[in-house]
Design a protein around this motif. Structure first.
Motif, PDB file in Angstrom:
ATOM      1  N   SER A  41      -2.239  -9.310  64.749  1.00  0.00           N
ATOM      2  CA  SER A  41      -2.226 -10.746  64.486  1.00  0.00           C
ATOM      3  C   SER A  41      -3.573 -11.363  64.827  1.00  0.00           C
ATOM      4  O   SER A  41      -4.052 -12.248  64.127  1.00  0.00           O
ATOM      5  N   TYR A  42      -4.187 -10.865  65.895  1.00  0.00           N
ATOM      6  CA  TYR A  42      -5.511 -11.367  66.288  1.00  0.00           C
ATOM      7  C   TYR A  42      -6.512 -11.097  65.172  1.00  0.00           C
ATOM      8  O   TYR A  42      -7.269 -11.981  64.772  1.00  0.00           O
ATOM      9  N   GLU A  43      -6.473  -9.877  64.633  1.00  0.00           N
ATOM     10  CA  GLU A  43      -7.397  -9.508  63.560  1.00  0.00           C
ATOM     11  C   GLU A  43      -7.187 -10.371  62.323  1.00  0.00           C
ATOM     12  O   GLU A  43      -8.151 -10.791  61.684  1.00  0.00           O
TER      13      GLU A  43
ATOM     14  N   ASN B 163      -6.042 -13.428  62.183  1.00  0.00           N
ATOM     15  CA  ASN B 163      -6.578 -14.768  62.431  1.00  0.00           C
ATOM     16  C   ASN B 163      -8.099 -14.770  62.400  1.00  0.00           C
ATOM     17  O   ASN B 163      -8.718 -15.717  61.904  1.00  0.00           O
ATOM     18  N   LEU B 164      -8.685 -13.698  62.908  1.00  0.00           N
ATOM     19  CA  LEU B 164     -10.144 -13.570  62.903  1.00  0.00           C
ATOM     20  C   LEU B 164     -10.658 -13.555  61.468  1.00  0.00           C
ATOM     21  O   LEU B 164     -11.658 -14.192  61.137  1.00  0.00           O
TER      22      LEU B 164
ATOM     23  N   GLN C 222      -2.867 -15.388  70.620  1.00  0.00           N
ATOM     24  CA  GLN C 222      -2.690 -13.936  70.636  1.00  0.00           C
ATOM     25  C   GLN C 222      -3.404 -13.296  71.821  1.00  0.00           C
ATOM     26  O   GLN C 222      -2.938 -12.317  72.388  1.00  0.00           O
ATOM     27  N   ARG C 223      -4.549 -13.873  72.204  1.00  0.00           N
ATOM     28  CA  ARG C 223      -5.274 -13.321  73.351  1.00  0.00           C
ATOM     29  C   ARG C 223      -4.463 -13.517  74.636  1.00  0.00           C
ATOM     30  O   ARG C 223      -4.341 -12.614  75.460  1.00  0.00           O
TER      31      ARG C 223
ATOM     32  N   ALA D  60       0.143  -7.778  68.675  1.00  0.00           N
ATOM     33  CA  ALA D  60      -0.783  -8.845  69.074  1.00  0.00           C
ATOM     34  C   ALA D  60      -2.176  -8.571  68.514  1.00  0.00           C
ATOM     35  O   ALA D  60      -2.845  -9.483  68.021  1.00  0.00           O
ATOM     36  N   THR D  61      -2.599  -7.308  68.549  1.00  0.00           N
ATOM     37  CA  THR D  61      -3.931  -6.947  68.033  1.00  0.00           C
ATOM     38  C   THR D  61      -4.026  -7.218  66.541  1.00  0.00           C
ATOM     39  O   THR D  61      -5.007  -7.789  66.069  1.00  0.00           O
TER      40      THR D  61
ATOM     41  N   LEU E 176      -6.037 -17.283  67.482  1.00  0.00           N
ATOM     42  CA  LEU E 176      -6.792 -16.322  68.299  1.00  0.00           C
ATOM     43  C   LEU E 176      -6.483 -16.523  69.780  1.00  0.00           C
ATOM     44  O   LEU E 176      -6.215 -15.562  70.508  1.00  0.00           O
ATOM     45  N   THR E 177      -6.507 -17.781  70.214  1.00  0.00           N
ATOM     46  CA  THR E 177      -6.231 -18.083  71.624  1.00  0.00           C
ATOM     47  C   THR E 177      -4.832 -17.630  72.012  1.00  0.00           C
ATOM     48  O   THR E 177      -4.642 -16.969  73.049  1.00  0.00           O
TER      49      THR E 177
END
Lengths: 137, 141
Positions: free
Chosen positions: B118-120, B122-123, B17-18, B115-116, B14-15
């Motif tokens: 991948s973030y999702e 991981n979330l 990708q942010r 990126a979005t 998460l970190t």
């Protein structure tokens, strides 16, 4: 008939299985975290081999030097075998993490874990039921 | 506790990708940033991901194969800037050319979407690990 609730094969197997499932969750989380890392290869744990081990009726026999020692153990090893998953297509950055495969594994693992926790819960309810003389609490 | 490691690994994703999202946003907003003639224009930036062992806060990961991710550096795209003929521009050089950053808004948007996503993902991994821990706590309820 003597029933030993606390050395129950089902509980042992479910516990070991849950341990493996949480290890697998680590692996899947690791694959997902590295979804954009160049050169990263998808990993998995030897999961089905694990179930085969659990189902085998041939227990591991340990060498004992005294009669009090534990001689036979059910073959549940806490360490799963890790391997790189073969046959996945990798992109130009040599990363072969497939997001759909990992999402599938993720929910599969969570579902298996939930199932196992229900089984363990059922086991403890059985014990609670006998404590309460058959009344359902 | 191994599910904690799963959460830790997910959080590293998460970190990372942010931070990547922040860098990409920096590119997007500077797509038309010009500099006075003779100075270096803004150049496209991107991040480098590296697999790294997770921090063992709640006990070690069960295998070296379990790896989190970190951003090992922000790299600058050295490709040539766009040259636009615009003699009236404040930052035009003697021949009337203005240097614009080497940024293509489409490329950046595709990266932002990646990126979005991948973030999702991981979330979702973090949420499911949390759910699994909850199931463990429910055993004796």
């Amino acid at each position: 008939m003597k029933v030993d609730f606390f050395h129950d094969q089902t509980l042992d197997a479910a516990g070991a299985y849950m341990g493996r499932l949480s290890q697998r969750q680590q692996i899947v989380a690791s694959n997902l975290a590295n979804i954009d890392t160049p050169g990263y290869k998808t990993k998995d744990s030897s999961f089905h081999a694990t179930m085969q081990e659990l189902l085998s009726d041939d227990p591991v026999t340990l060498r004992t030097s005294r009669p009090g020692h534990a001689g036979k153990l059910t073959p549940i090893v806490s360490q799963a075998q890790m391997f790189e998953v073969p046959g996945l297509d990798s992109g130009a950055d040599l990363n072969n993490v497939d997001i759909d495969r990992e999402m599938m594994k993720l929910s599969e693992t969570a579902f298996g874990y939930s199932l196992m926790s229900q089984i363990v819960r059922g086991k403890f309810r059985t014990i609670a039921s006998s404590i309460n003389e058959g009344r359902v609490s | 506790m191994s599910l904690m490691t799963a959460i830790e690994v997910g959080a590293s994703g998460l970190t990372a990708q942010r931070r990547r999202f922040e860098v990409l946003m920096g590119n997007l907003v500077n797509a038309n940033t010009t500099q006075p003639a003779g100075t270096e224009p803004y150049r496209r930036k991107d991040v480098l991901f590296t697999a790294t062992p997770p921090e063992a806060t709640f006990g070690a990961a069960f295998d070296d194969a379990v790896q989190g991710v970190e951003i090992s550096g922000v790299v600058t795209d050295r490709s040539e800037p766009r040259k636009v003929h615009d003699p009236g521009h404040e930052h035009a050089d003697r021949e009337g050319y203005v240097l614009y950053p080497n940024i293509n808004a489409m490329t950046e948007m595709v990266n932002v979407m990646s990126a979005t996503r991948s973030y999702e993902a991981n979330l979702q991994a973090v949420n499911l690990a949390k759910e699994m821990q909850q199931k463990t706590l429910e055993i004796l309820r």
